[in-house]
Design a protein around this motif. Structure first.
Motif, PDB file in Angstrom:
ATOM      1  N   MET A   1       0.836  -1.183   0.000  1.00  0.00           N
ATOM      2  CA  MET A   1       0.000   0.000   0.000  1.00  0.00           C
ATOM      3  C   MET A   1       0.881   1.245   0.000  1.00  0.00           C
ATOM      4  O   MET A   1       1.933   1.271   0.615  1.00  0.00           O
ATOM      5  CB  MET A   1      -0.922   0.025   1.215  1.00  0.00           C
ATOM      6  CG  MET A   1      -2.054  -0.977   1.127  1.00  0.00           C
ATOM      7  SD  MET A   1      -3.184  -0.974   2.543  1.00  0.00           S
ATOM      8  CE  MET A   1      -3.796   0.680   2.554  1.00  0.00           C
ATOM      9  N   GLU A   5      -2.556   5.851   0.401  1.00  0.00           N
ATOM     10  CA  GLU A   5      -3.631   4.916   0.761  1.00  0.00           C
ATOM     11  C   GLU A   5      -3.717   4.743   2.277  1.00  0.00           C
ATOM     12  O   GLU A   5      -4.808   4.627   2.831  1.00  0.00           O
ATOM     13  CB  GLU A   5      -3.413   3.586   0.050  1.00  0.00           C
ATOM     14  CG  GLU A   5      -3.637   3.711  -1.451  1.00  0.00           C
ATOM     15  CD  GLU A   5      -3.064   2.561  -2.262  1.00  0.00           C
ATOM     16  OE1 GLU A   5      -2.414   1.660  -1.683  1.00  0.00           O
ATOM     17  OE2 GLU A   5      -3.257   2.575  -3.489  1.00  0.00           O
ATOM     18  N   TRP A   6      -2.574   4.754   2.955  1.00  0.00           N
ATOM     19  CA  TRP A   6      -2.595   4.717   4.413  1.00  0.00           C
ATOM     20  C   TRP A   6      -3.201   5.995   4.974  1.00  0.00           C
ATOM     21  O   TRP A   6      -3.881   5.973   6.003  1.00  0.00           O
ATOM     22  CB  TRP A   6      -1.187   4.493   4.977  1.00  0.00           C
ATOM     23  CG  TRP A   6      -0.777   3.053   4.929  1.00  0.00           C
ATOM     24  CD1 TRP A   6       0.174   2.491   4.127  1.00  0.00           C
ATOM     25  CD2 TRP A   6      -1.324   1.981   5.700  1.00  0.00           C
ATOM     26  NE1 TRP A   6       0.251   1.134   4.349  1.00  0.00           N
ATOM     27  CE2 TRP A   6      -0.655   0.791   5.313  1.00  0.00           C
ATOM     28  CE3 TRP A   6      -2.308   1.897   6.677  1.00  0.00           C
ATOM     29  CZ2 TRP A   6      -0.950  -0.453   5.880  1.00  0.00           C
ATOM     30  CZ3 TRP A   6      -2.600   0.656   7.241  1.00  0.00           C
ATOM     31  CH2 TRP A   6      -1.927  -0.494   6.843  1.00  0.00           C
ATOM     32  N   VAL A   8      -5.601   7.667   3.536  1.00  0.00           N
ATOM     33  CA  VAL A   8      -7.052   7.487   3.389  1.00  0.00           C
ATOM     34  C   VAL A   8      -7.578   6.731   4.606  1.00  0.00           C
ATOM     35  O   VAL A   8      -8.581   7.123   5.211  1.00  0.00           O
ATOM     36  CB  VAL A   8      -7.390   6.748   2.071  1.00  0.00           C
ATOM     37  CG1 VAL A   8      -8.844   6.311   2.047  1.00  0.00           C
ATOM     38  CG2 VAL A   8      -7.072   7.621   0.860  1.00  0.00           C
ATOM     39  N   ALA A  64     -10.897  10.146  -0.607  1.00  0.00           N
ATOM     40  CA  ALA A  64     -10.578   8.777  -1.025  1.00  0.00           C
ATOM     41  C   ALA A  64     -10.623   8.655  -2.543  1.00  0.00           C
ATOM     42  O   ALA A  64      -9.724   8.056  -3.166  1.00  0.00           O
ATOM     43  CB  ALA A  64     -11.552   7.790  -0.377  1.00  0.00           C
ATOM     44  N   LEU A  68      -7.419   7.771  -5.109  1.00  0.00           N
ATOM     45  CA  LEU A  68      -7.489   6.613  -6.000  1.00  0.00           C
ATOM     46  C   LEU A  68      -7.443   7.030  -7.471  1.00  0.00           C
ATOM     47  O   LEU A  68      -6.790   6.371  -8.292  1.00  0.00           O
ATOM     48  CB  LEU A  68      -8.734   5.783  -5.702  1.00  0.00           C
ATOM     49  CG  LEU A  68      -8.737   5.116  -4.326  1.00  0.00           C
ATOM     50  CD1 LEU A  68     -10.057   4.397  -4.085  1.00  0.00           C
ATOM     51  CD2 LEU A  68      -7.568   4.169  -4.173  1.00  0.00           C
ATOM     52  N   GLU A  71      -3.864   8.037  -8.351  1.00  0.00           N
ATOM     53  CA  GLU A  71      -3.005   6.855  -8.484  1.00  0.00           C
ATOM     54  C   GLU A  71      -3.341   6.066  -9.745  1.00  0.00           C
ATOM     55  O   GLU A  71      -2.448   5.624 -10.465  1.00  0.00           O
ATOM     56  CB  GLU A  71      -3.139   5.961  -7.246  1.00  0.00           C
ATOM     57  CG  GLU A  71      -2.505   6.555  -6.023  1.00  0.00           C
ATOM     58  CD  GLU A  71      -2.538   5.648  -4.820  1.00  0.00           C
ATOM     59  OE1 GLU A  71      -1.760   5.900  -3.897  1.00  0.00           O
ATOM     60  OE2 GLU A  71      -3.338   4.683  -4.778  1.00  0.00           O
TER      61      GLU A  71
END
Length: 132
Positions: A1, A5-6, A8, A64, A68, A71
């Motif tokens: 991850m 993402e962490w 989020v 979030a 995403l 990315e």
């Protein structure tokens, strides 16, 4: 991850811990059979914690999704990570100013957080102008 993402996950946990902490602190007066009882939130700190919690829930989906999307569309990961970490730090400061009853500073922090979030969201559009 990724770090983003962490972040989020951290943002989600921050929103939950904001309300859980006041429920734990007021465990004798909190009735889990009636978790939305308005009388529990008559206390000013509990009321502000509820407001901070609700705002966290409101801001979470856009954050979030922005992470995403950035990315997925191959934006520079280091920049996504840095902006996401900055967003989480600003959100933490936002919660503290909300609980501390500092409405002007809270609004400034909300605006900064929104600008950071918008920046993450727009990264795919401007990635051609960025150096890796």
């Amino acid at each position: 991850m990724t770090i983003a993402e962490w972040c989020v996950f951290g943002t989600l946990m921050l929103s939950l811990l904001t309300i859980v902490s006041v429920k734990w602190a007021g465990f004798r007066s909190f009735d889990n059979a009636r978790p939305r009882d308005p009388d529990f939130y008559d206390d000013p700190i509990r009321s502000r914690a509820l407001g901070a919690h609700q705002n966290g829930i409101e801001t979470f989906p856009f954050f979030a999704f922005a992470v995403l999307l950035a990315e997925y569309r191959d934006s520079p990961q280091r920049l996504i990570d840095e902006l996401a970490a900055l967003f989480l730090i600003v959100r933490l400061a936002y919660v503290l100013t909300y609980l501390g009853n500092r409405p002007t500073l809270r609004s400034i922090l909300w605006s900064i957080g929104f600008a950071i979030n918008l920046g993450i969201f727009l990264l795919p559009s401007i990635r051609g102008y960025l150096t890796s």
